[in-house]
Motif scaffolding. Structure first.
Motif, PDB file in Angstrom:
ATOM      1  N   VAL A 156       0.839  -1.193   0.000  1.00 24.73           N
ATOM      2  CA  VAL A 156       0.000   0.000   0.000  1.00 24.73           C
ATOM      3  C   VAL A 156       0.877   1.247   0.000  1.00 24.73           C
ATOM      4  O   VAL A 156       0.543   2.266  -0.586  1.00 24.73           O
ATOM      5  N   LYS A 157       2.039   1.111   0.618  1.00 20.04           N
ATOM      6  CA  LYS A 157       2.968   2.235   0.650  1.00 20.04           C
ATOM      7  C   LYS A 157       3.314   2.664  -0.776  1.00 20.04           C
ATOM      8  O   LYS A 157       3.262   3.839  -1.117  1.00 20.04           O
ATOM      9  N   VAL A 188       0.255   4.244  -2.389  1.00 18.43           N
ATOM     10  CA  VAL A 188       0.018   5.619  -1.956  1.00 18.43           C
ATOM     11  C   VAL A 188       1.032   6.559  -2.596  1.00 18.43           C
ATOM     12  O   VAL A 188       0.692   7.653  -3.044  1.00 18.43           O
ATOM     13  N   ILE A 205      -0.092   7.269  -6.014  1.00 16.94           N
ATOM     14  CA  ILE A 205      -1.204   8.223  -5.995  1.00 16.94           C
ATOM     15  C   ILE A 205      -0.673   9.636  -5.775  1.00 16.94           C
ATOM     16  O   ILE A 205      -1.044  10.574  -6.472  1.00 16.94           O
TER      17      ILE A 205
END
Lengths: 553, 396
Positions: free
Chosen positions: A70-71, A74, A77
């Motif tokens: 997820v790091k 993110v 993003i």
């Protein structure tokens, strides 16, 4: 594959953090979710094994771990977010304002914004959103979406399917919400179960161990919305193919009937009338605002048109045989749909000249009596006009949209908005022409010796409609993606997966609860559930934790 | 017709007054709570006034709709006012979930600032240009606005959390940043004060300045500090500019907007200075003791909950409805217009917020900073993108 056997007898796959059956922490894997450093258990995916955290040997494993983080997601993003905002510092290429002196991006950005503009252009930020690196960013997000989802949905599915009511004591007392109550009668326990059911919990019982659960489907929300996003990205990819996406623009004069480009000669458009309406400057409601805006606020752009279909389009070389498909009005916010195409009112040009009539008279005739007349059709001007009186007129130069730039005559556009001409006039039986320059408000005799002079006697004007034609087969796919995304995001955000465990001990009853969000809500639930019983309210161990931290340091 | 317009503006004033009174009562209710722990009646009175205020504002909205024949979300004044209303509505919803009076003490003043800010723009009823004549105008604008109101509540909760939690005993990076956030709100008040003052004085000065081959004029309603490039003052008895606005500021009336910005920040700085002089400490430090009975965990939960509720609504209104309308009006559902890009940036930002919270455990302070940042992006999109970056959506 290495398996791990828990003391409850369940055999867990490698990488499991909390036993799938009883929830007891598996000693050697506690570092994976950081449980070793915390009093509370990390309940993400219920501690089941995740591929990305388990295998890290081959290149594929490494790529998988990278994208499933997820790091990383993110970061992607955030980078895309920053990149996107950069593109709004100066206008994108397609939004270079019409009033710019030079709309060529190579000059425009430097002209208007100086050095910064030049750098902006040289970095390619004037077409940032179609640049290769922006595309790559978006595709990386796409890959991350797919891998992240698969990496988590598998273990989550396992975990939620296998849930057993009977859980190990450590599993309960290391939950965020926990209480232990002494002397709970079986009647109270029965009351508790009733209350749980009243709160619409699904209750399961295994040897007196209870698992009450509601809103489990909300756990699938993130995966559903990610599927929606993936569909949208696929649609965007498909849209790049000309097969599925068509975008054409056509200028059509009032009264004109022409083939619509991009339809392989199959469809024709006829412009019956272009209408431009403005608000009444004296309109009681709007007059103040209109006065402030300087008057003349448009209220409608509309084209009344007819669409024809050429039924012989498949026969090469055949004369078009037109059949009327539809007659309609197209205006802003009201495009016309026909046979899978959509036609939009996109632009207009008012007051173009359709024809211009001239007279020839003697230069020194004060009454300017016409010797002869001729008419130029500006949609297709002829180069030579033989007149009955024996005059011959040749158009030497024609400027449809005349401007004088640095002393040089030039046509600003190819549209007859301000026509001007250099005429050669051959009087009867003469081989040497007289040269005249004529336009709106201009009538110049270059030599000063012309015996004959031209004058504009009449003209006709028309408006032109700019129409956009679209055919986009990817729209339903975008719609589907957006719809699925909305379902997923609402499912995940507006519902929560709440679970309550009850673990009977000899003379104590343990109660623990977990929710994936909205802890306030589950606490309220528990208050209601234990009302009328002797059971202790749960303690929020995270709040206590913070309190400890504060007091400790 | 005129009657309706009058009723409409009276209703807006009424709403404004009621929100102001409700704010004060919410303030009193906090003090009450500090003394005695039981729930006071003051909170109930405050929320009732807020609801009546909202009804008054709805009356403003409906009467104006009838008077103009279209939903009053067509220009900057109407849109910002509606945003104020959305924030109040979102606050009321969240209030009834969590019953936290302190939210009102922060949310209502922000709504008041937004409505007052809106009133600085031309307030006449204006006609709709053809591209806005669609039912999607109110479908799209109202959902976006509602979502921004909800996300606004997350900002409010985040702010409360930060003021409550950040150590104020000595100066640090964090509390300087917090002061900066508060200063921005004061600068908005500065903008309102300076605009209203010179409106009452009926101050006007006109400048002529060259643009390409033409000479344009611009009318300043605040005394010129920064004038247009090579501008010449043509009004007598008016103050000439102290200096010229920098040349890289482009677009219509850029120098005038720059001048307004200077006035807002100037007045804001003076106000801030005065407040500091009276308080003799950072504003954050002065508010902090009021919040000592607030449970930080609960406020943190509200921050998150508001984002969780607001994010889907924003996606629906700001991206999906927006795309549908763009497809109908402009023949493309997405065109990388600055406003569209900033809607996407907002969406990305809150997506990052949710991922960081859910998967990386960003709770409490980190999460509160993000909520503040998200609302800053929303405000940027509303104010800077509308007024400075030209595009299809620009209102002024």
């Amino acid at each position: 594959m290495k398996k791990i056997k828990c003391e409850c007898g369940h055999i867990n796959p490698e990488g499991t953090v909390l036993c799938e059956a009883c929830g007891k922490p598996i000693e050697e894997n506690q570092h994976i979710d950081g449980n070793d450093k915390s009093k509370l258990l990390n309940m993400r995916y219920d501690g089941s094994a995740r591929r990305s955290l388990t295998y890290n040997r081959s290149i594929i494993d490494k790529i998988w771990s990278f994208f499933s983080s997820v790091k990383v997601g993110v970061w992607l993003i955030v980078i895309t977010l920053v990149a996107s905002s950069l593109g709004t510092i100066f206008p994108q290429e397609m939004y270079i304002p019409a009033e710019a002196e030079n709309r060529n991006p190579a000059f425009f950005y430097e002209d208007w914004y100086g050095l910064l503009g030049k750098i902006y252009y040289q970095l390619g930020f004037h077409e940032l959103y179609s640049s290769w690196w922006y595309m790559i960013l978006i595709s990386l997000i796409g890959i991350s979406l797919v891998i992240c989802s698969i990496d988590r949905v598998v273990p989550l599915h396992r975990a939620l399917k296998m849930q057993k009511p009977k859980r190990h004591e450590t599993f309960l007392n290391r939950q965020r919400l926990f209480s232990g109550s002494k002397n709970v009668s079986s009647k109270e326990k029965q009351q508790l179960i009733e209350n749980l059911k009243k709160q619409r919990y699904k209750v399961r019982n295994e040897d007196g161990h209870i698992l009450a659960e509601k809103g489990r489907f909300s756990r699938w929300g993130p995966y559903v919305n990610h599927i929606g996003l993936i569909i949208i990205l696929i649609a965007a990819l498909l849209r790049m193919t000309p097969l599925l996406f068509l975008d054409e623009y056509v200028w059509v004069r009032e009264g004109q009937q022409i083939v619509i480009p991009g339809t392989d000669g199959e469809y024709y458009i006829e412009n019956k009338e272009f209408i431009l309406e403005a608000y009444d400057d004296n309109d009681e409601r709007f007059k103040d605002a209109i006065a402030r805006m300087g008057g003349n606020v448009a209220s409608n752009y509309q084209t009344n048109l007819i669409i024809y279909k050429n039924v012989d389009a498949s026969i090469p070389g055949a004369e078009p045989k037109l059949e009327k498909v539809v007659e309609d009005k197209v205006f802003m916010n009201n495009p016309l749909k026909f046979d899978g195409y959509t036609l939009y009112q996109s632009g207009y040009q008012q007051n173009e000249f359709s024809t211009m009539s001239f007279i020839i008279h003697e230069t020194d005739d004060p009454e300017e009596k016409a010797i002869d007349t001729f008419t130029v059709d500006l949609s297709e001007p002829e180069t030579e006009y033989e007149l009955d009186s024996g005059f011959r007129v040749v158009i030497d130069k024609y400027y449809p949209d005349y401007v004088l730039e640095d002393g040089e005559p030039r046509s600003e556009t190819k549209f007859p908005r301000n026509p001007a001409y250099v005429f050669f006039i051959y009087p009867p039986n003469s081989k040497s022409p007289e040269i005249s320059f004529i336009g709106i408000g201009k009538n110049i005799d270059a030599t000063g010796e012309n015996k004959y002079k031209l004058g504009i006697s009449d003209f006709e004007m028309h408006d032109v409609s700019g129409m956009t034609l679209r055919r986009d087969y990817t729209l339903p796919l975008f719609g589907l993606g957006a719809f699925i995304f909305m379902i997923g995001v609402v499912q995940g955000m507006y519902w929560q997966h709440r679970r309550i465990w009850i673990h009977p001990k000899e003379n104590e009853m343990l109660l623990a609860a977990h929710t994936n969000k909205n802890w306030y809500g589950i606490k309220k639930d528990i208050e209601k559930i234990i009302s009328g019983t002797n059971i202790e309210m749960v303690v929020d161990q995270q709040e206590l934790n913070e309190l400890d931290k504060k007091q400790g340091g | 017709m005129n009657n309706l317009v009058n009723i409409s503006s009276t209703m807006l004033y009424t709403a404004f007054a009621l929100y102001s009174i409700a704010t004060i009562i919410f303030g009193v209710s906090i003090k009450d709570k500090n003394k005695q722990k039981k729930k006071g009646k003051t909170g109930t009175i405050a929320i009732s006034l807020t609801i009546i205020g909202l009804i008054a504002q709805l009356a403003y909205f409906i009467t104006r709709w009838i008077a103009s024949g279209h939903a009053p979300v067509g220009n900057m004044f109407e849109f910002m006012t509606f945003l104020g209303m959305s924030l109040v509505l979102a606050f009321i919803i969240i209030y009834f979930i969590y019953r936290l009076n302190i939210l009102g003490l922060f949310a209502l003043p922000i709504a008041l600032i937004i409505i007052a800010y809106a009133s600085m723009f031309p307030t006449e009823i204006s006609p709709l240009v053809p591209s806005l004549q669609s039912p999607w105008l109110y479908i799209h604008v109202t959902t976006v606005s509602l979502s921004q109101g909800i996300l606004g509540v997350s900002f409010v909760a985040g702010l409360i959390y930060l003021i409550r939690q950040i150590d104020q005993t000595k100066r640090s990076k964090k509390n300087v940043w917090l002061e900066l956030v508060l200063f921005f709100m004061i600068a908005c008040i500065g903008f309102i004060l300076s605009t209203v003052t010179f409106n009452i004085l009926d101050y006007k000065s006109t400048f002529e300045y060259p643009s390409g081959n033409r000479t344009l004029t611009v009318e300043y309603t605040l005394p010129a500090i920064a004038g247009p490039q090579e501008g010449v003052l043509i009004t007598e008895d008016a103050q000439d500019a102290w200096f010229e606005a920098p040349g890289w500021l482009q677009g219509r009336n850029a120098a005038k907007k720059f001048n307004t910005l200077i006035w807002s920040f100037g007045t804001g700085l003076i106000l801030y200075g005065l407040i500091r002089l009276i308080l003799r400490k950072r504003i954050g430090a002065a508010i902090q003791p009021l919040l000592k009975n607030i449970k930080p965990d609960l406020v943190d939960e509200i921050t998150y909950r508001a984002v969780a509720i607001g994010f889907p609504v924003f996606t629906l209104g700001g991206l999906i409805f927006a795309s549908i309308w763009a497809q109908i009006a402009w023949d493309r559902f997405w065109g990388w217009d600055p406003k569209e890009v900033w809607a996407l940036v907002t969406w990305f930002f809150y997506a990052a917020f949710l991922h960081l919270r859910l998967s990386r455990g960003w709770h409490g302070e980190k999460s509160s900073w993000l909520a503040v940042g998200g609302f800053a992006i929303i405000m940027f999109n509303l104010i800077v993108v509308n007024l400075v970056i030209a595009g299809l959506h620009s209102y002024a």
